[in-house]
Design a protein around this motif. Structure first.
Motif, PDB file in Angstrom:
ATOM      1  N   HIS A  15       0.634  -1.226  -0.013  1.00 17.38           N
ATOM      2  CA  HIS A  15       0.085  -0.019   0.124  1.00 17.38           C
ATOM      3  C   HIS A  15       0.771   1.455  -0.099  1.00 17.38           C
ATOM      4  O   HIS A  15       0.514   2.314  -0.681  1.00 17.38           O
ATOM      5  CB  HIS A  15      -0.955  -0.179   1.193  1.00 17.38           C
ATOM      6  N   HIS A  17       2.029   2.959   2.797  1.00 21.01           N
ATOM      7  CA  HIS A  17       2.272   3.327   4.247  1.00 21.01           C
ATOM      8  C   HIS A  17       1.117   2.704   5.120  1.00 21.01           C
ATOM      9  O   HIS A  17       0.280   2.021   4.833  1.00 21.01           O
ATOM     10  CB  HIS A  17       1.736   4.908   4.223  1.00 21.01           C
ATOM     11  N   CYS A  19      -1.873   2.584   7.668  1.00 26.03           N
ATOM     12  CA  CYS A  19      -3.007   3.333   7.916  1.00 26.03           C
ATOM     13  C   CYS A  19      -4.178   2.448   8.417  1.00 26.03           C
ATOM     14  O   CYS A  19      -4.198   1.255   8.355  1.00 26.03           O
ATOM     15  CB  CYS A  19      -3.263   4.116   6.537  1.00 26.03           C
ATOM     16  N   SER A  22      -6.410   0.586   5.311  1.00 26.28           N
ATOM     17  CA  SER A  22      -5.773  -0.661   4.538  1.00 26.28           C
ATOM     18  C   SER A  22      -5.823  -1.574   5.769  1.00 26.28           C
ATOM     19  O   SER A  22      -5.827  -2.786   5.295  1.00 26.28           O
ATOM     20  CB  SER A  22      -4.555  -0.193   4.064  1.00 26.28           C
ATOM     21  N   CYS A  61      -8.208   3.563   1.158  1.00 30.20           N
ATOM     22  CA  CYS A  61      -6.986   2.546   1.432  1.00 30.20           C
ATOM     23  C   CYS A  61      -7.578   1.176   1.632  1.00 30.20           C
ATOM     24  O   CYS A  61      -6.869   0.247   1.608  1.00 30.20           O
ATOM     25  CB  CYS A  61      -6.318   3.385   2.527  1.00 30.20           C
TER      26      CYS A  61
HETATM   27 ZN   LIG Z   1      -3.612   4.162   3.288  1.00 33.32          ZN
END
Ligand SMILES: [Zn+2]
Ligand SMILES: [Zn+2]
Length: 203
Positions: A15, A17, A19, A22, A61
């Protein structure tokens, strides 16, 4: 570290990063696989996913977590989206013609995420790269450790009639720009066959 947590770490790499959305997508994807009793889609493509996200909204995400955990990806053309702006999807087991819908639930965990130091800093305009990684993981652990029935709604496994369309093979060069284009996307202009951008057609 559990196997599932390793998958989560890999999902973040995919992805780009760390977060919460996700992480929620990864958790939902793994739950769908388990509920259907199937493995992540490899080359065989026995799975298909219908994602309910839309365009350009928060928490998209979620989609990358679902893609990574289920193995249904845009490049394999075994994922599509409805454009409804929802954090939910239906995973279809094409071979056994059954499916399950999983959605992210609201609840106290969501408020905790919003109030985490990571999200508060994001709210102040601090870029994620300038927030210590531990704070990102603190937020993710809220998503990861909330009991499944509080964070996800997992529907019943239901029959799903799957119609297989053959893959359209064949790439040919556009008469105008010379770049390769899938045959079905060629447009006829006079005596030439052109790609869509060269043809002047909108689609
Ligand atoms: Zn994200
Ligand atoms: Zn062209």
């Amino acid at each position: 570290m559990s196997d599932e947590k390793k998958i989560l770490e890999e999902a973040f790499k995919f992805h780009g990063h760390i977060c919460w959305a996700s992480a929620a997508g990864t958790r939902a994807g793994l739950a769908a696989l388990r509920t259907l009793g199937v493995k992540r889609a490899g080359a065989s493509g026995d799975l298909h996913c219908i994602l309910e996200i839309g365009e350009n909204h928060g928490a998209q995400c979620f989609a990358d977590g679902v893609q990574y955990s289920t193995g249904c990806t845009l490049g394999k053309w075994n994922i599509e989206k409805t454009g409804w702006g929802k954090l939910a999807f239906t995973l279809i087991d094409k071979k056994n013609q059954k499916a399950v819908r999983v959605s992210y639930r609201p609840g106290p965990h969501h408020k905790k995420v919003a109030e985490s130091s990571f999200m508060r800093k994001r709210g102040q305009g601090i870029p994620p790269t300038e927030i210590p990684e531990e704070e990102a993981w603190e937020m993710v652990d809220i998503i990861w450790e909330t009991p499944e029935n509080e964070i996800l709604t997992i529907g019943d496994v239901h029959p799903y009639e799957w119609e297989e369309f053959g893959e359209i093979l064949g790439l040919v060069p556009c008469d105008q720009c010379g770049e390769l284009v899938s045959k079905v996307y060629l447009r006829v202009v006079g005596k030439s066959h052109m790609c869509i951008p060269c043809s002047g057609y909108e689609r």
